[in-house]
Design a protein around this motif. Structure first.
Motif, PDB file in Angstrom:
ATOM      1  N   GLY A 177       0.805  -1.213   0.000  1.00  0.00           N
ATOM      2  CA  GLY A 177       0.000   0.000   0.000  1.00  0.00           C
ATOM      3  C   GLY A 177       0.838   1.263   0.000  1.00  0.00           C
ATOM      4  N   GLU A 178       2.098   1.176   0.456  1.00  0.00           N
ATOM      5  CA  GLU A 178       2.972   2.346   0.427  1.00  0.00           C
ATOM      6  C   GLU A 178       3.592   2.496  -0.956  1.00  0.00           C
ATOM      7  OE1 GLU A 178       5.741   2.474   3.595  1.00  0.00           O
ATOM      8  OE2 GLU A 178       4.285   1.980   5.151  1.00  0.00           O
ATOM      9  N   ARG A 179       4.180   3.683  -1.185  1.00  0.00           N
ATOM     10  CA  ARG A 179       4.716   3.994  -2.504  1.00  0.00           C
ATOM     11  C   ARG A 179       6.242   3.975  -2.468  1.00  0.00           C
ATOM     12  NH1 ARG A 179       0.465   5.617  -5.487  1.00  0.00           N
ATOM     13  NH2 ARG A 179       1.792   6.334  -7.211  1.00  0.00           N
ATOM     14  N   ILE A 180       6.821   3.447  -3.563  1.00  0.00           N
ATOM     15  CA  ILE A 180       8.269   3.290  -3.699  1.00  0.00           C
ATOM     16  C   ILE A 180       8.727   4.057  -4.930  1.00  0.00           C
ATOM     17  CG2 ILE A 180      10.155   1.633  -4.056  1.00  0.00           C
ATOM     18  CD1 ILE A 180       8.902   1.460  -1.336  1.00  0.00           C
ATOM     19  N   ALA A 181       9.788   4.848  -4.775  1.00  0.00           N
ATOM     20  CA  ALA A 181      10.368   5.572  -5.898  1.00  0.00           C
ATOM     21  C   ALA A 181      11.373   4.666  -6.595  1.00  0.00           C
ATOM     22  CB  ALA A 181      11.054   6.843  -5.416  1.00  0.00           C
ATOM     23  N   VAL A 182      11.086   4.375  -7.854  1.00  0.00           N
ATOM     24  CA  VAL A 182      11.977   3.570  -8.693  1.00  0.00           C
ATOM     25  C   VAL A 182      12.384   4.439  -9.871  1.00  0.00           C
ATOM     26  CG1 VAL A 182      12.255   1.424  -9.981  1.00  0.00           C
ATOM     27  CG2 VAL A 182      10.719   1.500  -8.006  1.00  0.00           C
ATOM     28  N   GLY A 183      13.595   4.973  -9.816  1.00  0.00           N
ATOM     29  CA  GLY A 183      14.000   5.922 -10.844  1.00  0.00           C
ATOM     30  C   GLY A 183      13.129   7.156 -10.783  1.00  0.00           C
ATOM     31  N   ARG A 184      12.561   7.549 -11.916  1.00  0.00           N
ATOM     32  CA  ARG A 184      11.706   8.736 -11.977  1.00  0.00           C
ATOM     33  C   ARG A 184      10.257   8.401 -11.670  1.00  0.00           C
ATOM     34  NH1 ARG A 184      14.363   9.438 -17.188  1.00  0.00           N
ATOM     35  NH2 ARG A 184      16.243  10.726 -16.969  1.00  0.00           N
ATOM     36  N   SER A 185       9.935   7.134 -11.480  1.00  0.00           N
ATOM     37  CA  SER A 185       8.546   6.725 -11.252  1.00  0.00           C
ATOM     38  C   SER A 185       8.307   6.435  -9.782  1.00  0.00           C
ATOM     39  CB  SER A 185       8.203   5.466 -12.072  1.00  0.00           C
ATOM     40  OG  SER A 185       8.312   5.721 -13.454  1.00  0.00           O
ATOM     41  N   THR A 186       7.025   6.551  -9.412  1.00  0.00           N
ATOM     42  CA  THR A 186       6.590   6.176  -8.071  1.00  0.00           C
ATOM     43  C   THR A 186       5.539   5.086  -8.219  1.00  0.00           C
ATOM     44  OG1 THR A 186       7.024   8.396  -7.232  1.00  0.00           O
ATOM     45  CG2 THR A 186       5.613   6.976  -5.914  1.00  0.00           C
ATOM     46  N   LEU A 187       5.834   3.914  -7.648  1.00  0.00           N
ATOM     47  CA  LEU A 187       4.966   2.753  -7.811  1.00  0.00           C
ATOM     48  C   LEU A 187       4.494   2.269  -6.456  1.00  0.00           C
ATOM     49  CD1 LEU A 187       7.173   0.904 -10.455  1.00  0.00           C
ATOM     50  CD2 LEU A 187       5.187   2.368 -10.900  1.00  0.00           C
ATOM     51  N   VAL A 188       3.358   1.595  -6.440  1.00  0.00           N
ATOM     52  CA  VAL A 188       2.734   1.125  -5.202  1.00  0.00           C
ATOM     53  C   VAL A 188       3.220  -0.285  -4.899  1.00  0.00           C
ATOM     54  CG1 VAL A 188       0.552   0.590  -4.061  1.00  0.00           C
ATOM     55  CG2 VAL A 188       0.710   2.548  -5.621  1.00  0.00           C
ATOM     56  N   VAL A 189       3.535  -0.532  -3.635  1.00  0.00           N
ATOM     57  CA  VAL A 189       3.890  -1.889  -3.197  1.00  0.00           C
ATOM     58  C   VAL A 189       2.615  -2.715  -3.152  1.00  0.00           C
ATOM     59  CG1 VAL A 189       4.895  -3.284  -1.363  1.00  0.00           C
ATOM     60  CG2 VAL A 189       5.829  -1.019  -1.859  1.00  0.00           C
ATOM     61  N   GLY A 190       2.544  -3.726  -4.017  1.00  0.00           N
ATOM     62  CA  GLY A 190       1.327  -4.518  -4.098  1.00  0.00           C
ATOM     63  C   GLY A 190       1.331  -5.735  -3.192  1.00  0.00           C
ATOM     64  N   ALA A 191       2.522  -6.316  -2.924  1.00  0.00           N
ATOM     65  CA  ALA A 191       2.581  -7.539  -2.118  1.00  0.00           C
ATOM     66  C   ALA A 191       4.035  -7.791  -1.729  1.00  0.00           C
ATOM     67  CB  ALA A 191       2.005  -8.719  -2.895  1.00  0.00           C
ATOM     68  N   ILE A 192       4.216  -8.790  -0.852  1.00  0.00           N
ATOM     69  CA  ILE A 192       5.547  -9.241  -0.465  1.00  0.00           C
ATOM     70  C   ILE A 192       5.855 -10.505  -1.268  1.00  0.00           C
ATOM     71  CG2 ILE A 192       7.024 -10.013   1.415  1.00  0.00           C
ATOM     72  CD1 ILE A 192       6.138  -7.098   1.623  1.00  0.00           C
ATOM     73  N   LEU A 193       6.922 -10.473  -2.027  1.00  0.00           N
ATOM     74  CA  LEU A 193       7.313 -11.590  -2.874  1.00  0.00           C
ATOM     75  C   LEU A 193       8.009 -12.650  -2.014  1.00  0.00           C
ATOM     76  CD1 LEU A 193       7.622 -12.744  -5.779  1.00  0.00           C
ATOM     77  CD2 LEU A 193       9.805 -11.525  -5.893  1.00  0.00           C
ATOM     78  N   THR A 194       7.464 -13.868  -1.986  1.00  0.00           N
ATOM     79  CA  THR A 194       8.048 -14.934  -1.166  1.00  0.00           C
ATOM     80  C   THR A 194       8.703 -16.032  -1.987  1.00  0.00           C
ATOM     81  OG1 THR A 194       5.923 -16.093  -1.102  1.00  0.00           O
ATOM     82  CG2 THR A 194       6.399 -14.540   0.692  1.00  0.00           C
TER      83      THR A 194
END
Length: 858
Positions: A177-194
């Protein structure tokens, strides 16, 4: 004691019952009797230790092998994989569509990511951008939050979202639900990859994973010139379509592109695990070598103690064949029982190694198969019969006159040849376990030279110790029993050399993996200056040079920014080169990758000229380069060679005019190939820098990445710490295997001591009858044992320090200081260890009445 055996053997030879069945039953009775009497304990113990060491390593390696083979398609996430260091051509992708194959694409590269809201947290991430349809084989699993139950999902993250693995979520303090800056983009954390199928075995994985949709990649601006990106084209379909596609596309492949299938899945993982397995296997093999000495000594004592019984059986009509069947069957039953016990012990011990490997891989390892157990039984039987056969053959040849004339010993003909056959069998065993002919030959030769050197030094040391004792001034009234004990080493020179050499090998192995390893790691860690750069910044674009430099200056940092152009070496002296042009594996890897090229007019700090000359003003704009000396040696380059690099699709011709030595410990930015200014500037370039970040200024990295999102900051210290932890785990596993080597060395010592117990019994009884006091004889025994252990420890310390110096120079490339205390500690420790073991073996001889011992020796 021997009545039943004698009568039964004679009856079997006379044909009163079926010979084979009767011999087997009798052999079993003799095994049971000799085991209870202690006759076969050393043989069984030596075999069990060797089999346990080898099977423990075998069980662990088999679990990894089964994991790789059983999940090969999942390790690829496809049936066929096209790996490339540049985008695949459009006609290759089109060919997959024409053949009716399912396909997907992935791009993998490192970059910094930052939590967009709240307190800024940045971390280096291994970013994977995946297309629709990924994965083609296997499945992804995600969880709604950290430490929450996971579940399989279909397809990768949707556009606009990313999935973080657990390590990255913790590092960024980010939740779904939080947002992550990846380069010039801001993307939403959708899940935890297991779980990620093609990352199932993440050996030496340094950066945590961020999974994103390929459709979001362009908006990040992270794909820049000079960025290290790995492209993957995943394919799935029936075998015929895959074969047709492969045949069609193979001629179109360029340098840096290759196919991977289920037979060669994840070669870097296989290579790393195979290398660790080789170290463990060689450590176990050393145990087998030392155990072989114990088997030979114990078998020799067993034969000597059965000569009288064989002579009586010969007098009663037992044939040579009957004796051979009887004792051959006894050894066969012993070998099977000891090998079974060793395999059981190895299976239990392999869980320790499995605990280490489980920390290096992320996929559950299946239970091992039957192969390691079969190999364990084969090793046990080969060791037993290779080194017990020569004395066993002597039993069937014992003369009947030995009953009347005890001085007639066993015939010596063929004994040396038998042991040569045994050594050849052991050498073949070493080649089999090594799995590689060249490696196996090096191992066989190295062990043979080491054993010969240890034996030679031990013989000279025994002679020197005896000479020193003879010249030691004797004083009346003193107890000189220890002088008699040390002099006894020379009287039993052959046995003393065997004891000292075998124990020295075991002690040297432990010293290498404890004291010497610690010194090497300390020297390696201390080789870099305390203010050496611990952060590297890459992907700086030309238009960012001035802003980045000003940003550093405002924070009080003034790092040097260096340009970097990527190029692939295609020709040497007008001869096209590829990986097939070289035999050396390192050269093949180097030639198949792109080099980082740079330009510099003045010699960089930490670079020294090894040959040729540095650039002059007249060289600016000319096609000349300076090459790192190590790279030149690996690729066979020399001054005056003409090189051609493929840089951005254009051919760049240069001449080698200088060779440089680099100070890699400085942690500065270094390049294998340097050109003067005016040569590389027309080509696409990015910039790189390195600087020292104090522990209290970690927020600077967050500010830097926030200002310049496309930059990648690599924490070298964190990488080195993780690699060091992996090294410690593997070294700990090897040390665990070497505990078997130490146990085998102690068995050799015990076997060597008890093999001469009859001789010592008669000798000590004679000395007591002549008036020697028990205190004098005790001092003699302790003096002899202390000398054996002390000499073994001294030789082991010398060998360990010599090998440590070679490793420091050739592998770590550091100066390893000599520890003056190591020989003293090893000598004292060896003396105490052997004295304790020897006293336990022979102290009961001092309690035996002299008359009984003398009668036993008559």
């Amino acid at each position: 004691m021997w009545g039943n055996a004698v009568v039964s053997a004679a009856a079997a030879s006379a044909g009163r019952s079926p010979a084979a069945a009767n011999s087997l039953r009798l052999a079993w009775r003799m095994v049971w009797r000799d085991a209870r009497g202690g006759e076969l304990r050393l043989l069984a113990l030596a075999l069990a230790i060797a089999v346990a060491a080898l099977s423990a390593v075998g069980f662990s390696a088999d679990r990894v092998r089964l994991a790789l083979e059983g999940e090969a398609r999942q390790l690829l996430a496809a049936d066929l994989l096209l790996v490339s260091d540049h985008p695949p051509a459009a006609d290759i992708v089109a060919a997959s569509e024409r053949d009716g194959l399912r396909s997907a694409q992935t791009l993998v590269f490192p970059s910094m990511v930052t939590r967009a809201a709240g307190e800024a947290h940045s971390s280096l991430a291994d970013i994977k951008a995946v297309s629709v349809g990924y994965p083609l084989r296997g499945s992804l699993r995600t969880a709604p939050a950290l430490n929450a139950p996971d579940a399989p999902v279909v397809g990768g993250p949707p556009p606009g979202s990313v999935w973080l693995d657990e390590r990255l979520a913790v590092a960024l303090a980010a939740a779904p639900g939080e947002r992550i800056a990846v380069g010039r983009s801001t993307l939403v954390v959708g899940a935890i990859l297991t779980q990620e199928p093609d990352r199932g075995v993440s050996f030496f994985s340094v950066a945590p994973r961020l999974l994103m949709n390929l459709a979001d990649l362009d908006a990040t601006g992270l794909v820049q010139p000079g960025a290290r990106i790995g492209w993957r084209l995943l394919l799935a379909g029936d075998e015929a379509a895959l074969a047709g596609f492969r045949a069609t596309v193979a001629p179109l492949l360029e340098r840096g592109q290759r196919f991977e299938d289920t037979q060669g899945a994840r070669p870097e993982i296989r290579a790393a695990l195979d290398r660790a397995g080789s170290f463990l296997g060689l450590a176990a093999l050393l145990t087998a070598i030392v155990a072989a000495v114990a088997v030979a000594l114990a078998a020799r004592r067993f034969v000597q103690r059965h000569l009288d019984a064989c002579a009586v059986m010969r007098c009663l009509g037992a044939t040579q064949g009957a004796l051979l069947r009887l004792y051959g069957g006894q050894f066969l039953l012993l070998g099977l029982a000891a090998s079974a016990a060793g395999c059981a012990l190895g299976y239990a011990a392999h869980f320790v190694l499995h605990g280490v490997i489980a920390q290096l891989v992320t996929t559950p390892l299946p239970q091992p198969g039957w192969r390691p157990a079969a190999q364990g039984f084969a090793v046990g039987l080969v060791l037993l019969f290779a080194f017990a056969a020569p004395p066993l053959l002597q039993l069937r040849q014992v003369p009947t006159l030995r009953v009347l004339r005890r001085e007639l010993g066993p015939p010596g003909a063929g004994q040396i040849g038998g042991f040569v056959v045994g050594a050849a069998a052991l050498a073949g065993l070493m080649l089999w376990i090594a799995g590689d002919l060249r490696l196996g030959l090096w191992v066989v030769g190295g062990f043979a030279v080491a054993l010969a050197a240890f034996a030679l030094v031990a013989r000279l040391a025994v002679r020197a110790a005896a000479a020193l004792v003879r010249r030691w001034p004797a004083r009346a009234g003193n107890n000189h029993g220890w002088r008699h004990g040390v002099a006894g080493l020379e009287r039993r020179a052959a046995g003393s050399v065997v004891q000292i050499s075998a124990l020295a090998i075991g002690l040297m192995a432990l010293l290498l993996l404890t004291a010497i390893r610690g010194d090497l790691i300390a020297a390696w860690r201390g080789s870099a200056p305390p203010d050496a750069p611990n952060r590297f910044v890459i992907n700086i674009q030309p238009e960012q040079l001035a802003p980045v430099r000003d940003f550093f200056a405002a924070a009080g940092y003034r790092p040097e920014l260096a340009p970097m152009v990527r190029g692939r070496l295609t020709q040497i002296n007008e001869r096209a080169v590829s990986a097939d042009s070289f035999v050396d594996e390192q050269a093949r890897r180097l030639i198949d990758r792109e080099f980082n090229l740079s330009w510099r007019d003045a010699p960089p700090a930490g670079n020294t000229l090894a040959a040729g000359r540095w650039f002059a003003d007249a060289d600016r704009g000319r096609g000349v380069v300076s090459v790192e000396a190590g790279l030149a040696k690996t690729l066979g380059l020399a001054l005056g060679d003409k090189l051609v690099f493929d840089v951005a699709g254009e051919a760049l011709s240069v001449e080698v005019i200088a060779l440089r030595k680099l100070d890699w410990d400085s942690m500065r930015v270094n390049f294998f190939v340097l050109a003067p200014s005016g040569v590389l500037e027309p080509y696409p370039a990015s910039w790189i820098t390195a600087f020292y970040l104090p522990p209290g200024d970690a927020a600077f990295v967050n500010r830097l990445v926030g200002e310049f999102p496309n930059l990648t900051v690599i924490d070298v210290g964190a990488i080195l710490r993780q690699l060091q932890s992996i090294l410690d785990l593997v070294a700990g596993a090897i040390e665990f295997v070497f505990l078997f080597t130490l146990a085998a060395g102690l068995v050799v010592l015990w076997a060597a001591l008890v093999s001469a117990i009859d001789e010592r019994r008669y000798e000590l009884a004679l000395l007591r009858a002549l008036g020697a006091r028990r205190a004098q004889l005790s001092a003699a025994l302790l003096g002899e044992y202390a000398a054996i252990g002390g000499l073994a420890g001294l030789i082991a310390s010398a060998g360990a320090m010599a090998i440590g110096q070679v490793l420091a120079d050739k592998v770590f490339r550091v100066a390893l200081p000599l520890d003056p205390w190591l020989p003293l500690l090893a000598t004292a420790g060896g003396a105490l260890l052997v004295s304790a073991a020897g006293w336990l073996a022979a102290s009961r001889l001092l309690r035996t009445p002299p008359m009984l011992a003398l009668r036993a020796g008559v």
